[in-house]
Structures are given as C-alpha cells and as structure tokens.
Design a protein around this motif. Structure first.
Motif, short mmCIF file in Angstrom:
data_model
loop_
_atom_site.label_atom_id
_atom_site.label_comp_id
_atom_site.label_asym_id
_atom_site.label_seq_id
_atom_site.Cartn_x
_atom_site.Cartn_y
_atom_site.Cartn_z
N GLN A 72 -5.04 0.12 -7.87
CA GLN A 72 -4.04 -0.90 -7.45
C GLN A 72 -4.46 -1.07 -5.99
O GLN A 72 -4.49 -2.11 -5.70
CB GLN A 72 -2.71 -0.93 -7.85
CG GLN A 72 -2.54 -1.44 -9.31
CD GLN A 72 -2.85 0.06 -10.09
OE1 GLN A 72 -3.17 1.18 -9.66
NE2 GLN A 72 -2.45 -0.12 -11.58
N GLY A 73 -4.29 0.13 -5.15
CA GLY A 73 -4.22 0.19 -3.64
C GLY A 73 -5.47 -0.19 -3.17
O GLY A 73 -5.81 -1.00 -2.29
N LEU A 83 -3.02 7.34 0.41
CA LEU A 83 -3.23 7.26 -0.93
C LEU A 83 -4.00 7.93 -1.47
O LEU A 83 -3.96 8.93 -2.62
CB LEU A 83 -3.22 5.69 -1.33
CG LEU A 83 -3.57 5.27 -2.70
CD1 LEU A 83 -2.44 5.76 -3.66
CD2 LEU A 83 -3.82 3.82 -2.82
N LEU A 87 0.88 -1.21 -0.08
CA LEU A 87 0.07 -0.06 0.05
C LEU A 87 0.95 1.10 0.06
O LEU A 87 0.44 2.08 -0.64
CB LEU A 87 -0.87 0.01 1.14
CG LEU A 87 -2.01 -1.08 0.96
CD1 LEU A 87 -2.79 -1.21 2.63
CD2 LEU A 87 -3.20 -0.76 0.07
N CYS A 147 2.09 1.75 -3.42
CA CYS A 147 0.88 2.50 -4.30
C CYS A 147 0.91 3.79 -4.03
O CYS A 147 0.66 4.59 -5.02
CB CYS A 147 -0.39 1.73 -4.04
SG CYS A 147 -0.29 -0.01 -4.64
N THR A 148 0.91 4.00 -2.78
CA THR A 148 1.00 5.65 -2.47
C THR A 148 2.06 6.49 -2.99
O THR A 148 1.76 7.65 -3.72
CB THR A 148 1.20 6.01 -0.89
OG1 THR A 148 0.06 5.26 -0.32
CG2 THR A 148 1.15 7.48 -0.50
N LEU A 164 -0.88 5.03 -7.64
CA LEU A 164 -1.63 3.79 -7.89
C LEU A 164 -2.93 3.66 -7.31
O LEU A 164 -3.08 2.70 -6.38
CB LEU A 164 -0.75 2.51 -8.02
CG LEU A 164 0.22 2.64 -8.84
CD1 LEU A 164 1.40 1.38 -8.61
CD2 LEU A 164 0.15 3.04 -10.29
#
Length: 147
Positions: free
Chosen positions: A28-29, A55, A17, A20-21, A25
């Motif tokens: 995706q997160g 995120l 995660l 992703c941040t 993304l």
C-alpha cells in the motif's frame, strides 16, 4: 480520499505513508507513493522518500530501501539515512549499517546518536570489540552521549 472528494496535498501523503509504516503495509505504501505523482501530480519530496525508506527498512526490505536511497533525485538527509540505519539495526545487517553510518557521520559529525546506534548494532551482532572501538572514537572526538 477519492470517494469523499478530498484532494490530498503532500502533507496528507506523508501521513498516509507513516500510517503504512506503523501498520507494515508495504504494498500500500508503494501504491500511495506512486499515486502521489501519477494520479495527483504532486512532486515527491525528501520527507516522502524518508517515510518510504523507513517503511521498507523496518519490514526487512533492506536492499530495496538502500536502492531507493541511492536512486533518489535529491541528496538524502540525516532523517533518510537514519531511517535506513534503524532498519539495519532491527534486522542486524552490520555491513549496511556501516554504510549508512558513514553518510550520517558526514552529515552530523557531532551527533552522539549515530555512534551509539552503530555501537548497539555491533553489540547486538556479537561484535563487542567493535562496539568498544566506536565508544572510544566518541571519546577521542569528544562527542558526548546525550542522556
């Protein structure tokens, strides 16, 4: 992870995660957070929510981030409110920043960072009088800014 036979634990999901941040993304997160419980049966912890709030907030999805905080099955901590607040600062949403600050001040009343962040939000939004009031409040409460 699935093709390598690796079975992730809750810490692996925090790492995913966070990645992703940093990469922005969002979809995706969301998928990762969902698969954590649905596919792997891992209970979502406060840290996972904090990463997801970070995120969403940093990618301008402020209402969704706030809704996630308000719907969490546990009480948000200072990290979660701070992640939300940081997103509000980046996207200059003063009203939502004030909402987050009210919670942060309850959790950490002596933390200078909360006050400084709010003053910076005000200043960057052209509300210099409000920024000055926050700094005066810090002085009144004897909250010292950490250099």
């Amino acid at each position: 992870m699935e093709t390598s036979g690796f079975v992730p634990d809750d810490v692996a999901f925090i790492g995913a995660l966070c990645a992703c941040t940093h990469a922005g993304l969002v979809d995706q997160g969301r998928e990762i957070l969902d698969s954590m419980t649905r596919q792997y049966g891992i209970k979502t912890k406060l840290e996972h929510y904090g990463c997801m709030v970070d995120l969403l907030a940093h990618n301008g999805l402020l209402d969704e981030a706030r809704d996630l905080v308000e719907s969490m099955p546990m009480e948000p901590d200072a990290f979660v409110w701070g992640a939300l607040m940081a997103g509000f600062k980046v996207h200059r949403n003063v009203e939502l920043a004030e909402h987050a600050v009210n919670h942060l001040i309850q959790l950490e009343p002596d933390s200078s960072g909360v006050y400084v962040l709010l003053a910076n939000v005000y200043a960057s939004s052209g509300r210099r009088d409000d920024a000055r009031k926050v700094r005066l409040l810090m002085n009144k409460k004897q909250v010292e800014k950490t250099p």
